[in-house]
Design a protein around this motif. Structure first.
Motif, mmCIF file in Angstrom:
data_model
loop_
_atom_site.group_PDB
_atom_site.id
_atom_site.type_symbol
_atom_site.label_atom_id
_atom_site.label_comp_id
_atom_site.label_asym_id
_atom_site.label_seq_id
_atom_site.Cartn_x
_atom_site.Cartn_y
_atom_site.Cartn_z
ATOM 1 N N PRO A 218 -14.407 26.061 25.192
ATOM 2 C CA PRO A 218 -13.492 27.201 25.126
ATOM 3 C C PRO A 218 -14.207 28.460 25.604
ATOM 4 N N PRO A 219 -13.476 29.545 25.843
ATOM 5 C CA PRO A 219 -14.130 30.803 26.233
ATOM 6 C C PRO A 219 -15.118 31.254 25.170
ATOM 7 N N GLY A 220 -16.250 31.806 25.624
ATOM 8 C CA GLY A 220 -17.266 32.275 24.694
ATOM 9 C C GLY A 220 -18.334 33.047 25.430
ATOM 10 N N SER A 221 -19.374 33.469 24.722
ATOM 11 C CA SER A 221 -20.435 34.256 25.340
ATOM 12 C C SER A 221 -21.717 34.099 24.542
ATOM 13 N N TRP A 222 -22.837 34.484 25.175
ATOM 14 C CA TRP A 222 -24.132 34.461 24.505
ATOM 15 C C TRP A 222 -24.304 35.683 23.615
ATOM 16 N N HIS A 223 -24.888 35.443 22.454
ATOM 17 C CA HIS A 223 -25.296 36.500 21.530
ATOM 18 C C HIS A 223 -26.778 36.242 21.282
ATOM 19 N N GLY A 224 -27.627 36.794 22.116
ATOM 20 C CA GLY A 224 -29.033 36.438 22.065
ATOM 21 C C GLY A 224 -29.198 34.992 22.489
ATOM 22 N N TRP B 169 -24.986 30.855 21.819
ATOM 23 C CA TRP B 169 -23.696 30.947 22.505
ATOM 24 C C TRP B 169 -22.612 30.661 21.476
ATOM 25 N N VAL B 170 -21.545 31.478 21.473
ATOM 26 C CA VAL B 170 -20.495 31.347 20.473
ATOM 27 C C VAL B 170 -19.132 31.418 21.142
ATOM 28 N N SER B 171 -18.248 30.517 20.761
ATOM 29 C CA SER B 171 -16.876 30.582 21.262
ATOM 30 C C SER B 171 -16.188 31.820 20.703
ATOM 31 N N ASP B 172 -15.267 32.362 21.475
ATOM 32 C CA ASP B 172 -14.574 33.579 21.052
ATOM 33 C C ASP B 172 -13.665 33.344 19.856
ATOM 34 N N LEU B 173 -13.068 32.168 19.797
ATOM 35 C CA LEU B 173 -12.091 31.839 18.758
ATOM 36 C C LEU B 173 -12.480 30.539 18.061
ATOM 37 N N GLY C 70 -20.845 27.068 18.094
ATOM 38 C CA GLY C 70 -22.076 27.689 18.547
ATOM 39 C C GLY C 70 -22.932 26.676 19.281
ATOM 40 N N LEU C 71 -23.718 27.126 20.260
ATOM 41 C CA LEU C 71 -24.643 26.266 20.999
ATOM 42 C C LEU C 71 -25.995 26.952 21.072
ATOM 43 N N VAL C 72 -27.047 26.175 20.851
ATOM 44 C CA VAL C 72 -28.409 26.696 20.914
ATOM 45 C C VAL C 72 -29.257 25.735 21.727
ATOM 46 N N GLN C 73 -30.028 26.258 22.664
ATOM 47 C CA GLN C 73 -30.940 25.417 23.424
ATOM 48 C C GLN C 73 -32.131 25.053 22.550
ATOM 49 N N THR C 74 -32.316 23.768 22.323
ATOM 50 C CA THR C 74 -33.371 23.312 21.427
ATOM 51 C C THR C 74 -33.648 21.842 21.684
ATOM 52 N N GLU C 75 -34.835 21.401 21.326
ATOM 53 C CA GLU C 75 -35.155 19.987 21.378
ATOM 54 C C GLU C 75 -34.775 19.292 20.079
#
Length: 253
Positions: free
Chosen positions: A19-25, A28-32, A147-152
């Protein structure tokens, strides 16, 4: 203790099915909130390729009532992902153990000293598959943003973000992630929900009997005393609720 704001600025993740979203540091978080919970399961399935682990971010009325969002409107600790591999999970839990509770009755069969780590549970299911199923179910029960976070490793997410949810008890977020790593390894316990001051884990290999669950309960109590204190009963009763439980929740509210 260093508090720093999260700042956007990194590229967006692949969004073919997001869905639409953006990075916050680094988050990454979806808008809704998610309207299709299966998207969480899809992100888990893509994790090994994408390197982005999905977390569900619950609605928090404490902030919404004032038109705020803790992700943007509260500071963060300095990112500590690089410190997680050298942090000592057992040592951290031993330091966080509070043996002065009441007259000690609530700690039986243990006492003033932390009893050490529980043994690894035999694994019956795949931790990622378990996390995908648990996250999808939780997303159907209440509104959550994705939310999405780049991590191993999912366990590293609090340290990577400089999460302050446990700040009332400790500011050692690398040690918190080290404990989550240890639970990943021993119980297939995987981070699926990240709130302002609460986390939830899916558990692929929970303790199968009361004896094993007692030591796990001691770890839980050391990890989050507010969670233990918020439950009725003593450590034995808390442990009974962990037997075969595939969902662990902790709060520092």
């Amino acid at each position: 203790m260093t508090i720093a704001p999260l700042r956007p600025g990194t590229p967006a993740p692949p969004v073919q099915t997001l869905p639409p979203g953006s990075w916050h540091g680094r988050l990454w978080v979806s808008d809704l909130p998610l309207t299709r919970p299966e998207r969480y399961l899809g992100c888990v399935a893509e994790f090994e390729r994408s390197g982005l682990w999905p977390v569900l971010i619950p609605h928090d009325q404490r902030f919404a009532a004032n038109g705020e969002d803790w992700i943007d409107d509260r500071g963060r600790l300095a990112p500590a992902g690089h410190r997680v591999p050298t942090a000592d999970a057992a040592g951290a839990l031993a330091r966080w153990w509070d043996g002065s509770c009441c007259d000690g009755a609530c700690l039986r069969p243990f006492g003033a000293r932390f009893p050490g780590l529980a043994k690894r549970s035999p694994r019956k299911s795949d931790p990622l598959a378990e996390a995908g199923n648990t996250g999808s179910i939780l997303a159907t029960r209440a509104p959550h943003r994705l939310g999405l976070v780049q991590t191993e490793r999912p366990a590293d997410i609090p340290a990577i973000l400089g999460w302050t949810g446990m700040i009332k008890c400790t500011d050692q977020v690398a040690e918190l992630s080290a404990v989550l790593r240890s639970w990943e390894d021993r119980f297939g316990a995987t981070l699926v929900v990240l709130g302002f001051d609460a986390i939830e884990l899916s558990v692929a290999a929970p303790p199968r009997n009361q004896a094993r669950a007692l030591t796990v309960a001691a770890e839980h109590r050391a990890f989050s005393l507010p969670t233990f204190a918020g439950q009725p009963g003593n450590l034995r009763e808390y442990a009974s609720g962990l037997v075969q439980s595939r969902h662990w929740r902790f709060s520092w509210a």
